[in-house]
Design an enzyme around this catalytic site. Structure first.
Site, short mmCIF file in Angstrom:
data_model
loop_
_atom_site.label_atom_id
_atom_site.label_comp_id
_atom_site.label_asym_id
_atom_site.label_seq_id
_atom_site.Cartn_x
_atom_site.Cartn_y
_atom_site.Cartn_z
N GLU A 167 0.84 -1.20 0.00
CA GLU A 167 0.00 0.00 0.00
C GLU A 167 0.87 1.25 0.00
O GLU A 167 0.58 2.24 -0.69
CB GLU A 167 -0.89 0.04 1.26
CG GLU A 167 -1.85 -1.12 1.43
CD GLU A 167 -1.22 -2.32 2.16
OE1 GLU A 167 -0.03 -2.61 1.93
OE2 GLU A 167 -1.93 -2.95 2.95
N GLU A 193 11.85 -32.87 -0.90
CA GLU A 193 12.53 -33.58 -2.00
C GLU A 193 13.16 -34.82 -1.40
O GLU A 193 14.37 -34.90 -1.25
CB GLU A 193 13.59 -32.69 -2.64
CG GLU A 193 13.00 -31.55 -3.41
CD GLU A 193 14.04 -30.91 -4.32
OE1 GLU A 193 14.52 -31.56 -5.25
OE2 GLU A 193 14.38 -29.75 -4.06
N1 LIG Z 1 12.74 -39.06 -7.87
C1 LIG Z 1 12.73 -38.18 -6.90
O1 LIG Z 1 12.00 -37.16 -6.95
C2 LIG Z 1 13.61 -38.40 -5.72
C3 LIG Z 1 13.75 -37.38 -4.76
C4 LIG Z 1 14.57 -37.63 -3.67
C5 LIG Z 1 15.19 -38.87 -3.54
N2 LIG Z 1 15.04 -39.81 -4.50
C6 LIG Z 1 15.69 -41.11 -4.38
O2 LIG Z 1 15.19 -41.73 -3.23
C7 LIG Z 1 16.17 -42.64 -2.74
C8 LIG Z 1 16.29 -42.48 -1.24
O3 LIG Z 1 15.04 -42.79 -0.71
P1 LIG Z 1 14.82 -43.18 0.79
O4 LIG Z 1 13.38 -43.46 0.88
O5 LIG Z 1 15.83 -44.19 1.19
O6 LIG Z 1 15.24 -41.83 1.53
P2 LIG Z 1 14.48 -40.63 2.22
O7 LIG Z 1 13.00 -40.80 2.16
O8 LIG Z 1 15.03 -39.38 1.64
O9 LIG Z 1 15.00 -40.76 3.70
C9 LIG Z 1 14.46 -41.76 4.52
C10 LIG Z 1 15.15 -41.75 5.85
O10 LIG Z 1 14.82 -40.57 6.57
C11 LIG Z 1 14.94 -40.84 7.95
N3 LIG Z 1 13.77 -40.39 8.69
C12 LIG Z 1 13.83 -39.71 9.86
N4 LIG Z 1 12.62 -39.53 10.35
C13 LIG Z 1 11.76 -40.10 9.49
C14 LIG Z 1 10.35 -40.23 9.50
N5 LIG Z 1 9.60 -39.74 10.47
N6 LIG Z 1 9.79 -40.89 8.48
C15 LIG Z 1 10.53 -41.39 7.48
N7 LIG Z 1 11.87 -41.29 7.41
C16 LIG Z 1 12.48 -40.64 8.43
C17 LIG Z 1 15.05 -42.36 8.09
O11 LIG Z 1 16.39 -42.69 8.39
P3 LIG Z 1 16.85 -42.76 9.91
O12 LIG Z 1 15.90 -43.69 10.60
O13 LIG Z 1 18.24 -43.20 9.89
O14 LIG Z 1 16.70 -41.36 10.43
C18 LIG Z 1 14.67 -42.86 6.72
O15 LIG Z 1 15.28 -44.07 6.37
C19 LIG Z 1 17.45 -42.33 -3.46
O16 LIG Z 1 17.67 -43.33 -4.40
C20 LIG Z 1 17.17 -41.03 -4.15
O17 LIG Z 1 17.89 -40.93 -5.35
C21 LIG Z 1 14.26 -39.61 -5.57
#
Ligand SMILES: NC(=O)c1ccc[n+]([C@@H]2O[C@H](COP(=O)([O-])OP(=O)(O)OC[C@H]3O[C@@H](n4cnc5c(N)ncnc54)[C@H](OP(=O)(O)O)[C@@H]3O)[C@@H](O)[C@H]2O)c1
Length: 362
Positions: free
Chosen positions: A56, A293
């Site tokens: 504004e 992400e």
């Molecule tokens: N295509 C896409 O858009 C995209 C984007 C990002 C990633 N990616 C791919 O995804 C893959 C990784 O996936 P991801 O599922 O293993 O990893 P993520 O979802 O990024 O991370 C999961 C980790 O986060 C931690 N975490 C902490 N608190 C959590 C909660 N409340 N709920 C869930 N997780 C929690 C856990 O590890 P702790 O228990 O050790 O804390 C869990 O194992 C990679 O290959 C990457 O390249 C793809």
């Protein structure tokens, strides 16, 4: 032109102006203002950055003495309190504006109807609600933080035509096109924070910065959920290019993180970081919106807790097969009726990909 039509036209212009603050206004709302006298725009303004004049004031400055007897179209209720800048209501009253059309009320406790009341008390004709939906969409992050005490959560997913987000071994660079990734950087830039899980940090070692030609001086906060503090000290997200917050379990084994890294210790719920608490804490830090992400595990957890407010899905015309990783993990609806369901609100073609935007249907 009828009054209603011209009102809409000017409010649409005010919304366009508000949009100009997309990358810089945070944590403040994006606001636009148009001053009109005798069917002519005599002043335009938008809020550029916290601590600088509101929309504004910028419009009044442009209009000068012509503002007397004009109508102001504002996308958000003008403030009536002394914050970092003086009240906009006083400025509108002193300039002699005689009608104010407001798109949406400002629920911020210090405003919350007081702006409307103040203008009306001064004898100004105030109308509220024109294009409210558009105005609220524009500030979904700010409104979410003020009304719900937590940021708006927008989850981005880059996937193949068959809904896969990484190869079985975790590689996902790159499923989508370079143009889609540029688009993602724009979304990052407009977000207060980027959230991911330690799984993605270990698999991809991303930088999670907004790399665009637009320098706003406002780097989004990188938030990493890493309950056991497994993050390697050489991880890119621990650099000094942007601020980082590592969220871990209160009982996680201490590791020495670089001194510029912020950390948040959170109680766990079923051995997992309590996502609602993380979001509430981010809201208290002035984070309006979070751009997720993450991989399928964290995205699945957020979805299960009903914490995803918007899905931004980039689909690449590529097939990865059934061994590749899914879009969400650990979500097992018992029936089609109980499966998470979304409403499609936007389709955009980006080079060879399609970007879809969805809102959940609760
Ligand atoms: N295509 C896409 O858009 C995209 C984007 C990002 C990633 N990616 C791919 O995804 C893959 C990784 O996936 P991801 O599922 O293993 O990893 P993520 O979802 O990024 O991370 C999961 C980790 O986060 C931690 N975490 C902490 N608190 C959590 C909660 N409340 N709920 C869930 N997780 C929690 C856990 O590890 P702790 O228990 O050790 O804390 C869990 O194992 C990679 O290959 C990457 O390249 C793809």
């Amino acid at each position: 032109m009828s009054n209603t039509l011209s009102d809409e036209l000017y409010m649409r212009r005010a919304l366009e102006l508000a949009e100009k603050g997309r990358y810089t206004a945070r944590p403040n709302p994006k606001v636009g203002c148009v001053l009109v006298r005798e069917n002519t725009i005599i002043g335009e303004g938008w809020h550029i950055r916290a601590g600088t004049p509101h929309a504004e004031i910028n419009a009044l400055y442009q209009a000068g003495s012509l503002a007397h007897g004009s109508t102001a179209y504002v996308t958000l209720e003008p403030c009536a309190h002394h914050g970092k800048t003086p009240p906009c209501c006083d400025a509108l009253i002193n300039a002699g504006v005689n009608r104010v059309v407001i798109a949406s009320e400002d629920p911020y406790p210090q405003v919350n109807g007081k702006g409307i009341e103040c203008l009306r008390k001064a004898g100004i004709n105030v109308e509220v609600g024109l294009m409210r939906k558009e105005a609220e969409e524009l500030n979904c992050g700010f409104l979410s933080r003020v009304r719900r005490g937590r940021p708006w959560v927008r989850a981005k997913i880059g996937m193949s035509l068959d809904g896969r987000t990484a190869l079985a071994d975790g590689r996902s660079k790159w499923i989508t096109s370079a143009k889609s990734r540029e688009d993602v950087h724009q979304w990052r830039l407009s977000s207060c924070a980027i959230l991911t899980g330690i799984g993605t940090v270990l698999a991809d070692n991303p930088q999670l910065t907004a790399r665009t030609s637009h320098d706003t001086g406002l780097a989004p906060l990188r938030v990493i959920l890493d309950s056991q503090l497994r993050i390697p000290l050489e991880a890119n997200v621990l650099d000094k290019i942007a601020p980082t917050l590592i969220v871990h379990r209160s009982e996680a084994e201490e590791i020495k993180l670089p001194s510029h890294i912020n950390r948040m210790s959170i109680d766990t719920c079923n051995n997992q970081i309590n996502l609602k608490k993380v979001l509430e804490d981010l809201g208290n830090r002035g984070i309006n919106d979070v751009f997720v992400e993450a991989g399928s595990v964290l995205t699945g957890s957020l979805l299960k807790k009903g914490l995803i407010d918007e899905l931004l899905v980039y689909i690449s015309p590529r097939l990865l097969g059934d061994q590749a990783r899914p879009m969400i993990a650990n979500v097992y609806p018992e029936s089609l009726e109980l499966s998470p369901y979304f409403k499609l609100v936007e389709i955009v073609q980006i080079d060879t990909d399609i970007r879809l935007r969805f809102l959940p249907i609760s």
